[in-house]
Design an enzyme around this catalytic site. Structure first.
Site, PDB file in Angstrom:
ATOM      1  N   ARG A  93     -12.150   1.867  -3.045  1.00  0.00           N
ATOM      2  CA  ARG A  93     -11.458   1.569  -4.300  1.00  0.00           C
ATOM      3  C   ARG A  93     -10.357   0.536  -4.126  1.00  0.00           C
ATOM      4  O   ARG A  93      -9.544   0.334  -5.019  1.00  0.00           O
ATOM      5  CB  ARG A  93     -10.865   2.852  -4.898  1.00  0.00           C
ATOM      6  CG  ARG A  93      -9.911   3.598  -3.987  1.00  0.00           C
ATOM      7  CD  ARG A  93      -9.708   5.012  -4.481  1.00  0.00           C
ATOM      8  NE  ARG A  93      -9.046   5.832  -3.498  1.00  0.00           N
ATOM      9  CZ  ARG A  93      -7.742   6.060  -3.447  1.00  0.00           C
ATOM     10  NH1 ARG A  93      -6.973   5.496  -4.342  1.00  0.00           N
ATOM     11  NH2 ARG A  93      -7.231   6.831  -2.529  1.00  0.00           N
ATOM     12  N   LYS A 113      -5.234  -1.764  -4.853  1.00  0.00           N
ATOM     13  CA  LYS A 113      -5.789  -0.413  -4.792  1.00  0.00           C
ATOM     14  C   LYS A 113      -6.126   0.077  -6.202  1.00  0.00           C
ATOM     15  O   LYS A 113      -5.291   0.011  -7.102  1.00  0.00           O
ATOM     16  CB  LYS A 113      -4.776   0.528  -4.133  1.00  0.00           C
ATOM     17  CG  LYS A 113      -5.351   1.853  -3.680  1.00  0.00           C
ATOM     18  CD  LYS A 113      -4.366   2.580  -2.777  1.00  0.00           C
ATOM     19  CE  LYS A 113      -4.962   3.871  -2.229  1.00  0.00           C
ATOM     20  NZ  LYS A 113      -4.044   4.529  -1.279  1.00  0.00           N
ATOM     21  N   ASP A 125     -15.447   6.595  -8.117  1.00  0.00           N
ATOM     22  CA  ASP A 125     -15.516   5.622  -9.207  1.00  0.00           C
ATOM     23  C   ASP A 125     -14.741   4.339  -8.903  1.00  0.00           C
ATOM     24  O   ASP A 125     -14.670   3.437  -9.738  1.00  0.00           O
ATOM     25  CB  ASP A 125     -15.000   6.242 -10.513  1.00  0.00           C
ATOM     26  CG  ASP A 125     -13.572   6.776 -10.395  1.00  0.00           C
ATOM     27  OD1 ASP A 125     -12.891   6.446  -9.401  1.00  0.00           O
ATOM     28  OD2 ASP A 125     -13.143   7.526 -11.291  1.00  0.00           O
ATOM     29  N   ARG A 176      -0.529  -3.491  -2.765  1.00  0.00           N
ATOM     30  CA  ARG A 176       0.021  -3.023  -1.484  1.00  0.00           C
ATOM     31  C   ARG A 176       0.114  -4.176  -0.494  1.00  0.00           C
ATOM     32  O   ARG A 176      -0.747  -5.045  -0.447  1.00  0.00           O
ATOM     33  CB  ARG A 176      -0.873  -1.920  -0.905  1.00  0.00           C
ATOM     34  CG  ARG A 176      -0.364  -1.344   0.401  1.00  0.00           C
ATOM     35  CD  ARG A 176      -1.081  -0.049   0.758  1.00  0.00           C
ATOM     36  NE  ARG A 176      -2.500  -0.248   1.039  1.00  0.00           N
ATOM     37  CZ  ARG A 176      -3.367   0.761   1.216  1.00  0.00           C
ATOM     38  NH1 ARG A 176      -2.952   2.010   1.129  1.00  0.00           N
ATOM     39  NH2 ARG A 176      -4.626   0.509   1.472  1.00  0.00           N
ATOM     40  N   ASP A 252      -9.329   6.942   9.989  1.00  0.00           N
ATOM     41  CA  ASP A 252      -9.417   5.814   9.054  1.00  0.00           C
ATOM     42  C   ASP A 252      -8.113   5.617   8.289  1.00  0.00           C
ATOM     43  O   ASP A 252      -7.987   4.647   7.528  1.00  0.00           O
ATOM     44  CB  ASP A 252     -10.588   6.003   8.083  1.00  0.00           C
ATOM     45  CG  ASP A 252     -10.497   7.301   7.301  1.00  0.00           C
ATOM     46  OD1 ASP A 252     -10.594   8.363   7.934  1.00  0.00           O
ATOM     47  OD2 ASP A 252     -10.337   7.259   6.073  1.00  0.00           O
ATOM     48  N   ASP A 262      -1.734   4.791   3.810  1.00  0.00           N
ATOM     49  CA  ASP A 262      -2.487   5.640   2.884  1.00  0.00           C
ATOM     50  C   ASP A 262      -1.743   6.931   2.538  1.00  0.00           C
ATOM     51  O   ASP A 262      -1.977   7.989   3.121  1.00  0.00           O
ATOM     52  CB  ASP A 262      -3.881   5.969   3.445  1.00  0.00           C
ATOM     53  CG  ASP A 262      -4.863   4.843   3.168  1.00  0.00           C
ATOM     54  OD1 ASP A 262      -4.537   3.963   2.356  1.00  0.00           O
ATOM     55  OD2 ASP A 262      -5.954   4.848   3.757  1.00  0.00           O
TER      56      ASP A 262
END
Length: 485
Positions: A93, A113, A125, A176, A252, A262
């Site tokens: 995404r 993002k 989605d 970001r 990740d 994240d």
């Protein structure tokens, strides 16, 4: 002439082979508009202080009009999630738009993002919701204010696009910035896919872009891994010292430059609880607060295994063996500054241990306690003692602490002034973030802006905003947050 032609924009990641990524155009949201813009960060890159001063900013970052100098792409990577390897990961995404240089010539990723579907969205989605975007914006800026290595948030946007999670929410976008979006999982993907020449190329680029000091070393790849291990230890030591729980330390989500990356189900400690779990999906407590140092080593071990075709086993093991010592050294340095005990004296280790034991046994608010210690030059020790249920034990510890402070070669006034520079008064407690989210749902973004201001300078007093430094209400303590965004 495009607004962006005045800036130093590159797309160096897009020059890598196509096995590294897929070109994807962002999918615009409906009626996108700014929620907040990080003016101070923007000016470091020569960008406008106010986003409304240039309409091209909104159209560029919302995906409505992609500038020719951008090259949006979704990265392909893999990773260990809760200990199990998942080969089917990538930017599901988010899109890397380009790299931009600041006024000092440092290159930084521009990343969007919530930009829509990519080949790596799996069953998702491709969207981000307002709730999670607010949390990431606020926490990345809170960490920057605390001096902790982190990605940054340049701005965020809301829209009229509904996005379904547990119910319908508002679609949002986050711009970001990061030194890089290359993760441990990039190397894992190339290793387990047997793309070893591509992995060597990526290692060469990581050294060229982020660790140029390793080029002249006898073993450049081993030196690169050693730098990554050191930066990871440094980052996690800062997490532990300030009481930050990341919540989802999958490989990740681990940056190869040691930046906190994240922000999902994070949480800052309220009552001191070493086993605090902030992620309600973490049923086994794998990513509990007190497990983070161990998981950092586990993740580095996974990265080491994926680099075994480039680096000798003995060199990998040497760096891994140094990790705990490095982390302990960094943590000790940070805690000594927080306690104002910069010299090393016999009995210090026991003093520190007994402090953490007391905090845990009495469920004392960690941030409030550390800040209270930094006022012992002007306030009675009873202000610290009263934070504890076991006042007798607390009194004994405070007296031992003050006696130990007498052995420092500086006055109480100077010591405490220095302590107030490293013990924050304001942190992003989850309940504060939730209050900002609740207001934002009604179109009121004032709380986001207030928190952003406070968290940018968390060591200052801000007398008008004392309520933001108070203990959380019962409903706001130990909130468990979903990974869903």
């Amino acid at each position: 002439m495009s607004f962006w032609n005045a800036f130093s924009i590159t797309t160096r990641y897009a020059e890598l082979p196509r096995s590294f990524f897929t070109y994807v155009q962002p999918t615009p949201l409906e009626n996108t508009r700014w929620v907040i813009w990080n003016s101070k960060l923007a000016t470091q890159f020569g960008l406008p202080e106010e986003p409304e001063s240039n309409t091209e900013l909104l159209s560029s970052f919302s995906g409505e009009h992609v500038p020719a100098v951008f090259s949006p792409l979704a990265m392909k990577y893999a990773g260990h999630q809760f200990g199990g390897y998942n080969p089917d990961l990538g930017d599901g995404r988010g899109l890397l738009l380009a790299e931009i240089k600041d006024k000092e010539g440092n290159s930084v990723d521009l990343h969007l993002k919530g930009a829509g579907l990519t080949p790596y969205s799996r069953s998702g989605d491709g969207r981000a919701v307002l709730r999670s975007t607010i949390r990431e914006y606020l926490c990345s800026e809170a960490m920057a204010g605390l001096g902790i290595p982190t990605t940054r948030a340049l701005g965020m946007m809301t829209s009229d696009t509904p996005v379904f999670r547990e119910g319908y929410e508002t679609g949002a976008l986050l711009v970001r910035m990061a030194e890089t979006h290359i993760r441990f999982g990039h190397f894992e993907h190339l290793f387990y896919s047997n793309l070893l020449s591509e992995q060597k190329l990526l290692a060469d680029k990581v050294i060229e872009w982020h660790y140029p000091q390793c080029i002249a070393k006898d073993k450049p790849y081993a030196a690169m891994f050693d730098e990554i291990a050191d930066k990871t230890a440094y980052m996690i030591a800062h997490w532990q010292a300030v009481g930050f729980a990341h919540g989802v330390m999958n490989t990740d989500n681990m940056s190869i430059t040691g930046q906190t990356f994240d922000y999902g189900p994070f949480g800052f400690l309220d009552d001191y609880e070493p086993s605090y779990i902030c992620n309600h999906s973490d049923y086994q407590g794998r990513y509990a607060f007190n497990q983070q140092p161990r998981i950092g080593l586990w993740n580095l071990s996974a990265l080491a295994h994926s680099l075994s075709s480039l680096i000798e086993k003995s060199d990998l093991e040497s760096s891994l063996e140094k990790y705990e010592t490095r982390l302990g050294h960094y943590f000790s340095q940070l805690m000594r500054k927080k306690l104002g005990l910069l010299s090393k004296q016999e009995g210090d280790s026991r003093l520190f241990e007994s402090m953490f034991e007391l905090l845990s046994q009495n469920s004392v608010d960690y941030t409030r306690f550390m800040r209270a210690l930094s006022y012992l030059d002007s306030q009675d020790k009873q202000t610290v003692v009263d934070l504890f249920l076991d006042r007798e034990a607390a009194t004994l510890w405070v007296e031992l602490y003050l006696a130990r402070c007498e052995k420092e070669d500086k006055s109480a006034e100077i010591r405490c002034k220095e302590m107030r520079r490293v013990n924050p008064k304001y942190i992003l407690r989850n309940y504060l973030a939730q209050q900002a989210i609740n207001k934002a749902k009604d179109g009121d973004y004032s709380e986001i802006k207030t928190l952003s201001m406070l968290l940018a300078s968390p060591f200052d007093e801000h007398p008008r905003f004392e309520s933001y430094a108070q203990l959380p209400p019962e409903w706001g303590k130990k909130m468990e947050i979903s990974c869903s965004s």
